[in-house]
Write a protein that holds these residues in place. Structure first.
Motif, PDB file in Angstrom:
ATOM      1  N   ASP A   1      43.036 -46.442  43.030  1.00 15.55           N
ATOM      2  CA  ASP A   1      41.875 -46.173  42.185  1.00 15.55           C
ATOM      3  C   ASP A   1      42.343 -45.339  40.983  1.00 15.55           C
ATOM      4  OD1 ASP A   1      39.285 -45.814  41.311  1.00 15.55           O
ATOM      5  OD2 ASP A   1      38.680 -44.472  42.934  1.00 15.55           O
TER       6      ASP A   1
ATOM      7  N   LYS B   1      40.708 -42.248  39.084  1.00 14.54           N
ATOM      8  CA  LYS B   1      39.506 -41.410  39.173  1.00 14.54           C
ATOM      9  C   LYS B   1      39.106 -40.735  37.869  1.00 14.54           C
ATOM     10  CE  LYS B   1      38.856 -41.044  43.869  1.00 14.54           C
ATOM     11  NZ  LYS B   1      38.740 -40.344  45.093  1.00 14.54           N
TER      12      LYS B   1
ATOM     13  N   GLY C   1      33.536 -41.577  39.616  1.00 12.66           N
ATOM     14  CA  GLY C   1      33.508 -42.339  40.866  1.00 12.66           C
ATOM     15  C   GLY C   1      34.680 -43.302  40.980  1.00 12.66           C
TER      16      GLY C   1
ATOM     17  N   TYR D   1      37.672 -45.425  55.440  1.00 11.24           N
ATOM     18  CA  TYR D   1      38.411 -45.373  54.175  1.00 11.24           C
ATOM     19  C   TYR D   1      39.279 -44.128  54.222  1.00 11.24           C
ATOM     20  CZ  TYR D   1      38.406 -44.266  49.011  1.00 11.24           C
ATOM     21  OH  TYR D   1      38.705 -43.922  47.715  1.00 11.24           O
TER      22      TYR D   1
ATOM     23  N   ASN E   1      36.357 -41.515  53.876  1.00 13.13           N
ATOM     24  CA  ASN E   1      35.016 -41.980  53.563  1.00 13.13           C
ATOM     25  C   ASN E   1      34.626 -42.963  54.653  1.00 13.13           C
ATOM     26  OD1 ASN E   1      34.756 -40.516  51.138  1.00 13.13           O
ATOM     27  ND2 ASN E   1      35.954 -42.048  50.065  1.00 13.13           N
TER      28      ASN E   1
ATOM     29  N   ARG F   1      32.755 -45.721  54.407  1.00 16.46           N
ATOM     30  CA  ARG F   1      32.228 -46.953  53.824  1.00 16.46           C
ATOM     31  C   ARG F   1      33.289 -47.514  52.893  1.00 16.46           C
ATOM     32  NH1 ARG F   1      33.159 -44.795  48.907  1.00 16.46           N
ATOM     33  NH2 ARG F   1      32.743 -42.590  48.957  1.00 16.46           N
TER      34      ARG F   1
ATOM     35  N   GLY G   1      35.140 -48.428  49.537  1.00 10.70           N
ATOM     36  CA  GLY G   1      35.274 -47.679  48.288  1.00 10.70           C
ATOM     37  C   GLY G   1      34.780 -48.493  47.105  1.00 10.70           C
ATOM     38  N   ASP G   2      34.378 -47.784  46.085  1.00  4.17           N
ATOM     39  CA  ASP G   2      33.909 -48.410  44.868  1.00  4.17           C
ATOM     40  C   ASP G   2      34.683 -47.791  43.713  1.00  4.17           C
ATOM     41  OD1 ASP G   2      32.490 -49.401  42.712  1.00  4.17           O
ATOM     42  OD2 ASP G   2      30.526 -49.110  43.641  1.00  4.17           O
ATOM     43  N   PRO G   3      35.549 -48.489  43.000  1.00  2.00           N
ATOM     44  CA  PRO G   3      35.598 -49.943  42.814  1.00  2.00           C
ATOM     45  C   PRO G   3      36.675 -50.697  43.594  1.00  2.00           C
ATOM     46  CG  PRO G   3      36.864 -48.929  41.064  1.00  2.00           C
ATOM     47  CD  PRO G   3      36.421 -47.817  41.985  1.00  2.00           C
ATOM     48  N   GLU G   4      37.385 -50.051  44.531  1.00  2.30           N
ATOM     49  CA  GLU G   4      38.473 -50.775  45.209  1.00  2.30           C
ATOM     50  C   GLU G   4      37.988 -52.071  45.862  1.00  2.30           C
ATOM     51  OE1 GLU G   4      37.676 -47.537  45.594  1.00  2.30           O
ATOM     52  OE2 GLU G   4      39.402 -46.334  46.246  1.00  2.30           O
TER      53      GLU G   4
HETATM   54  N1  GLY Z   1      36.691 -45.059  44.742  1.00  4.45           N
HETATM   55  C1  GLY Z   1      36.384 -43.854  45.369  1.00  4.45           C
HETATM   56  C2  GLY Z   1      35.304 -43.908  46.333  1.00  4.45           C
HETATM   57  O1  GLY Z   1      34.726 -44.935  46.609  1.00  4.45           O
HETATM   58  O2  GLY Z   1      34.990 -42.862  46.907  1.00  4.45           O
END
Ligand code: GLY
Ligand code: AMP
Length: 421
Positions: A214, A216, A228, A271, A288, A290, A292-295
């Motif tokens: 990612d 950041k 994010g 995650y 995490n 859930r 990841g966003d944007p992975e």
């Molecule tokens: N890409 C970081 C996150 O989803 O926390």
């Protein structure tokens, strides 16, 4: 299966893209969704209140969903999976107990210590004076983290003592994070290269995705404020097969075994945010609970397996296959953000989007549809995601789309995957 997907970001757009390809899917609904979802999938804005168990259960039962997929962390931390499974409705995502791995950094740290998972040395404090004394004793660099959920804004990497003191002041004296800042985790600064590895787990077995990286910080060269995530690519070459194996053996295996032995098997996606040192040894920066966003936007282009079947296998405790089917290719997502993001940013930017080509997908994130127009509604607006045989081509294709479709009042990083190329 009639499936309800919860969430509204680019991650959910990418999950939906993959769920729609499943032969098991009969109908997909999304709540609250965004401007990229077809009308036929979007539910009314007032369909339910995700904070309220009764409201969620009533809606889900009335509409006879066979399966629920939860994108973001907040409903998981609130216990949505427990609510639904008590009512006999299978839900992809960990229980409230397991979701504390993201909901409380202190909880995650304690379990990592207990299970021997490598991570930075840390201490937890619940008042300003003792945390300040600790920082004065430890010196800098040091990392200050609000314990609870803080939408990715609760971490300050402090290179000098004044920024560390300021972070403590914001948490304890200004109450910047409300209840999430009732405690603070102060952590040793780790050097190395970051990567994110996701694993699907059925409580007993797990399957890892290829590592993603990612970006950041808001601006090129990793400068500017934390966001994010401004872009990602996978697989990340920094994670060699040897490193991936170390992550399996020293992170996911002991973590998932430990949760199981506590009587709380982890079912869903875990995650691991990792720091990998020069010797290729990984340590956990954060968990995490859930995708990841944007992975996820990049990973969903690479995944060949049936995502709905995989999710169902996790919930049913039947994740028996030995590996994920992943295309031998690279995928890159470049995030288009509204000017000003991650601070206060412009809204209602009109998005005129050309049709993507070259294996590019435009995943909507902070968008909405109003009177037939697509408008921006969030800070991260779109995720331009491309897949190609080599990393550079996947990067080039995402940037080519952005150049051919310029959108005023937005920006994006020009150096996604730059270091790996
Ligand atoms: N890409 C970081 C996150 O989803 O926390
Ligand atoms: P987090 O929200 O925990 O992912 O932290 C945000 C970012 O802060 C991470 O992606 C890292 O770049 C950085 N960070 C967090 N903890 C540490 C640490 N102990 N050492 C170095 N950097 C860190």
């Amino acid at each position: 299966m009639k499936v309800l997907l919860i969430g509204s970001g680019g991650r959910e757009a990418a999950l939906a893209y993959r769920l729609r390809k499943s032969p098991l899917l009969k109908e997909l609904n999304v709540f609250p969704g965004n401007g990229g979802f077809p009308d036929s999938e979007l539910l009314p804005k007032n369909a339910m209140d995700l904070k309220k168990k009764d409201s969620v259960l009533e809606f889900v039962k009335k509409n006879a969903y066979d399966f629920v997929v939860v994108g973001p962390e907040d409903p998981l931390v609130d216990g949505i999976t427990d609510w639904l499974s008590e009512a006999g409705i299978p839900c992809f995502g960990p229980s409230a107990y397991c979701a504390q791995l993201e909901g409380s950094k202190d909880f995650a740290k304690n379990l990592m210590k207990e299970f021997g998972v490598p991570t930075a040395r840390s201490m937890t404090f619940s008042d300003y004076d003792s945390s300040l004394a600790y920082i004065e004793k430890e010196g800098v660099p040091i990392v200050v983290k609000a314990d609870g959920l803080a939408a990715g804004k609760g971490v300050t990497v402090c290179m000098d003592e004044s920024s560390a003191k300021n972070a403590l002041k914001e948490i304890f004296l200004d109450g910047k994070f409300g209840k999430s800042g009732a405690r603070v985790v102060i952590e040793e600064f780790m050097e190395g290269e970051e990567a994110s590895i996701f694993a699907l787990s059925d409580g007993e077995r797990f399957l890892m995705f290829p590592a993603a990286q990612d970006h950041k910080r808001a601006f090129d060269g990793d400068r500017g404020p934390n966001t994010g995530g401004m872009g990602a690519y996978a697989p990340a070459p920094i994670v060699t097969p040897e490193v991936q194996k170390k992550v399996a053996d020293t992170v996911f295996s002991p973590m998932l075994k430990g949760m199981r032995e506590k009587g709380h098997p982890y079912k869903g996606l875990l995650y691991a945010g990792l720091m990998i040192d020069t010797k290729g040894n990984p340590r956990v920066v954060e968990f995490n609970v859930r995708f990841g966003d944007p992975e996820t936007q990049a990973l969903m282009l690479l995944l060949e397996d049936d995502l709905l079947q995989l999710m169902k296998d996790c919930v049913d405790g039947k994740l028996t296959r030995t590996e994920l089917k992943i295309q031998k290719a690279f995928a890159t997502v470049v995030v288009l953000a509204a000017d000003g993001y991650p601070d206060s940013y412009k809204k209602n930017i009109e998005l005129r989007l050309g049709k993507p080509k070259n294996g590019t997908e435009v995943f909507h994130a902070g968008t909405k549809l109003e009177n037939g127009k697509v408008l921006s509604s969030g800070g991260r607006v779109l995720g331009i995601t491309s897949i190609a045989e080599d990393l550079k081509t996947s990067v080039d294709h995402s940037y080519a789309y952005l150049k051919e479709n310029p959108i005023p009042d937005t920006f994006y990083r020009k150096d996604i995957a730059g270091r790996a190329i």
